[in-house]
Design a protein around this motif. Structure first.
Motif, mmCIF file in Angstrom:
data_model
loop_
_atom_site.group_PDB
_atom_site.id
_atom_site.type_symbol
_atom_site.label_atom_id
_atom_site.label_comp_id
_atom_site.label_asym_id
_atom_site.label_seq_id
_atom_site.Cartn_x
_atom_site.Cartn_y
_atom_site.Cartn_z
ATOM 1 N N ALA A 198 -73.105 -41.425 -36.464
ATOM 2 C CA ALA A 198 -72.099 -41.807 -35.471
ATOM 3 C C ALA A 198 -71.029 -40.729 -35.413
ATOM 4 O O ALA A 198 -71.022 -39.787 -36.211
ATOM 5 C CB ALA A 198 -71.479 -43.163 -35.826
ATOM 6 N N GLY A 199 -70.144 -40.875 -34.440
ATOM 7 C CA GLY A 199 -69.003 -39.980 -34.313
ATOM 8 C C GLY A 199 -67.716 -40.736 -34.560
ATOM 9 O O GLY A 199 -67.661 -41.953 -34.367
ATOM 10 N N ILE A 200 -66.690 -40.049 -34.985
ATOM 11 C CA ILE A 200 -65.398 -40.692 -35.220
ATOM 12 C C ILE A 200 -64.668 -40.817 -33.882
ATOM 13 O O ILE A 200 -64.426 -39.811 -33.213
ATOM 14 C CB ILE A 200 -64.564 -39.879 -36.218
ATOM 15 N N PRO A 201 -64.331 -42.042 -33.462
ATOM 16 C CA PRO A 201 -63.688 -42.225 -32.154
ATOM 17 C C PRO A 201 -62.250 -41.742 -32.148
ATOM 18 O O PRO A 201 -61.579 -41.686 -33.191
ATOM 19 C CB PRO A 201 -63.766 -43.749 -31.948
ATOM 20 N N GLU A 202 -61.769 -41.405 -30.992
ATOM 21 C CA GLU A 202 -60.381 -40.993 -30.850
ATOM 22 C C GLU A 202 -59.458 -42.195 -31.025
ATOM 23 O O GLU A 202 -59.864 -43.337 -30.896
ATOM 24 C CB GLU A 202 -60.154 -40.364 -29.468
ATOM 25 N N GLY A 203 -58.213 -41.923 -31.319
ATOM 26 C CA GLY A 203 -57.228 -42.996 -31.391
ATOM 27 C C GLY A 203 -56.948 -43.470 -32.805
ATOM 28 O O GLY A 203 -56.916 -42.687 -33.757
ATOM 29 N N ALA A 211 -58.987 -38.053 -39.913
ATOM 30 C CA ALA A 211 -60.200 -37.290 -39.621
ATOM 31 C C ALA A 211 -60.153 -36.767 -38.198
ATOM 32 O O ALA A 211 -59.446 -37.296 -37.335
ATOM 33 C CB ALA A 211 -61.427 -38.172 -39.819
ATOM 34 N N GLU A 212 -60.931 -35.734 -37.947
ATOM 35 C CA GLU A 212 -60.987 -35.117 -36.621
ATOM 36 C C GLU A 212 -61.794 -36.008 -35.679
ATOM 37 O O GLU A 212 -62.926 -36.384 -35.988
ATOM 38 C CB GLU A 212 -61.657 -33.750 -36.730
ATOM 39 N N PRO A 213 -61.229 -36.377 -34.519
ATOM 40 C CA PRO A 213 -61.991 -37.163 -33.540
ATOM 41 C C PRO A 213 -63.288 -36.448 -33.157
ATOM 42 O O PRO A 213 -63.301 -35.230 -32.961
ATOM 43 C CB PRO A 213 -61.044 -37.272 -32.352
ATOM 44 N N GLY A 214 -64.376 -37.181 -33.078
ATOM 45 C CA GLY A 214 -65.660 -36.593 -32.745
ATOM 46 C C GLY A 214 -66.413 -36.047 -33.935
ATOM 47 O O GLY A 214 -67.556 -35.601 -33.813
ATOM 48 N N GLY A 215 -65.783 -36.074 -35.108
ATOM 49 C CA GLY A 215 -66.439 -35.564 -36.300
ATOM 50 C C GLY A 215 -67.633 -36.428 -36.710
ATOM 51 O O GLY A 215 -67.745 -37.592 -36.322
ATOM 52 N N HIS A 216 -68.522 -35.854 -37.513
ATOM 53 C CA HIS A 216 -69.706 -36.581 -37.947
ATOM 54 C C HIS A 216 -69.332 -37.712 -38.893
ATOM 55 O O HIS A 216 -68.420 -37.589 -39.717
ATOM 56 C CB HIS A 216 -70.684 -35.647 -38.650
ATOM 57 N N ALA A 217 -70.056 -38.814 -38.789
ATOM 58 C CA ALA A 217 -69.795 -39.978 -39.636
ATOM 59 C C ALA A 217 -71.082 -40.759 -39.846
ATOM 60 O O ALA A 217 -72.074 -40.587 -39.129
ATOM 61 C CB ALA A 217 -68.728 -40.873 -39.006
ATOM 62 N N HIS A 239 -67.933 -44.122 -42.147
ATOM 63 C CA HIS A 239 -67.608 -43.191 -43.227
ATOM 64 C C HIS A 239 -67.633 -41.749 -42.708
ATOM 65 O O HIS A 239 -68.680 -41.279 -42.261
ATOM 66 C CB HIS A 239 -68.634 -43.295 -44.353
ATOM 67 N N PRO A 240 -66.516 -41.038 -42.774
ATOM 68 C CA PRO A 240 -66.564 -39.601 -42.466
ATOM 69 C C PRO A 240 -67.613 -38.935 -43.351
ATOM 70 O O PRO A 240 -67.696 -39.204 -44.557
ATOM 71 C CB PRO A 240 -65.157 -39.119 -42.795
ATOM 72 N N ALA A 241 -68.431 -38.071 -42.758
ATOM 73 C CA ALA A 241 -69.624 -37.556 -43.434
ATOM 74 C C ALA A 241 -69.338 -36.900 -44.776
ATOM 75 O O ALA A 241 -70.092 -37.071 -45.733
ATOM 76 C CB ALA A 241 -70.342 -36.570 -42.508
#
Length: 263
Positions: A198-203, A211-217, A239-241
């Motif tokens: 998944a990706g980390i959503p913004e907001g 964590a950076e929005p859009g980062g791998h998770a 979970h952030p990757a």
């Protein structure tokens, strides 16, 4: 297996804590060589597998180093600052241990009614009532970055009225599913689990996770199922990757022996 009656601390965790406490008290000073697996097994009255798992946990905490032929040596008197979490799943006890080894920080609690979209995601009936608990899991002591963002959905009929207070003040630190199961007498028969990239959503989620929005998770969805096949609780954890690794142990099952038919 009943999750409500499962022991919260597997033997290897208890053993790891005992040795970590001895290291902290100077019984095993930095640089000292610990006893071998065979010696620890006989001394502590546990299996070698339990000793091996405990030493692996101590190594994850940075307290010891293990090398073939040279043995296990103490490398620090206290656990290092934890930046990631390595979870090993062999059974329900390991899920309980994850709750025991990390701290929960509540972001919000609200009653909701599952619409079609949420019902499909949770695999529950549209229109069913749930208590939505959002929050973070952080390393012990709150040191380091958050390990994950978790959205927990508890069956509203099974949830105690003071659930929010008990979560907010820290008087209950375990899995929400165990609390529900004990309250209504519906033991957890099984836990289903889905894992996906998944990706980390913004907001708010990215901000809370730092964590950076859009980062791998890694997104893990767990459903805690009672004997009737109905979910008592569903959790969706992000979970952030770089902060989480996951290990599953698969063992070959031996075929049952066939009874003799000779007369």
């Amino acid at each position: 297996m009943s999750l409500a009656n499962a022991h919260p601390s597997p033997r290897y965790v208890t053993l790891a804590r005992e040795i970590a406490d001895e290291i902290a008290r100077g019984v095993h000073p930095e640089g000292a060589r610990l006893r071998t697996e065979i010696e620890l097994s006989a001394e502590r009255g546990v299996s070698r597998a339990t000793v091996r798992a405990a030493l692996r946990r101590l190594e994850e905490l940075g307290l010891v180093s293990r090398r073939r032929r040279s043995g296990t040596h103490v490398t620090a008197g206290a656990p290092r600052r934890q930046r990631s979490y390595a979870q090993s799943l062999a059974g329900i006890d390991d899920l309980l241990q994850y709750a025991a080894e990390t701290e929960r920080r509540i972001i919000g609690v609200e009653p909701i009614v599952a619409d079609d979209s949420l019902a499909a995601r949770l695999s529950v009936r549209p229109g069913s009532r749930w208590l939505h608990v959002s929050g973070l899991r952080v390393p012990p002591g709150g040191s380091g970055l958050p390990l994950c963002w978790t959205d927990s959905y508890a069956d509203a009929e099974a949830a105690p009225r003071d659930l929010e207070r008990r979560l907010q003040d820290g008087s209950f630190r375990g899995l929400i599913a165990t609390l529900l199961a004990e309250r209504v007498g519906r033991p957890i028969e099984e836990v289903t689990q889905e894992i996906r990239a998944a990706g980390i959503p913004e907001g708010a989620v990215a901000q809370a996770l730092q964590a950076e929005p859009g980062g791998h998770a890694l997104e893990i969805t767990r459903r805690y199922i009672d004997p009737s096949g109905a979910p008592l609780a569903v959790t969706i954890s992000l979970h952030p990757a770089e902060r989480f690794s996951y290990t599953t142990r698969l063992r070959r099952m031996r075929a049952a022996e066939t009874p003799s038919t000779e007369g």
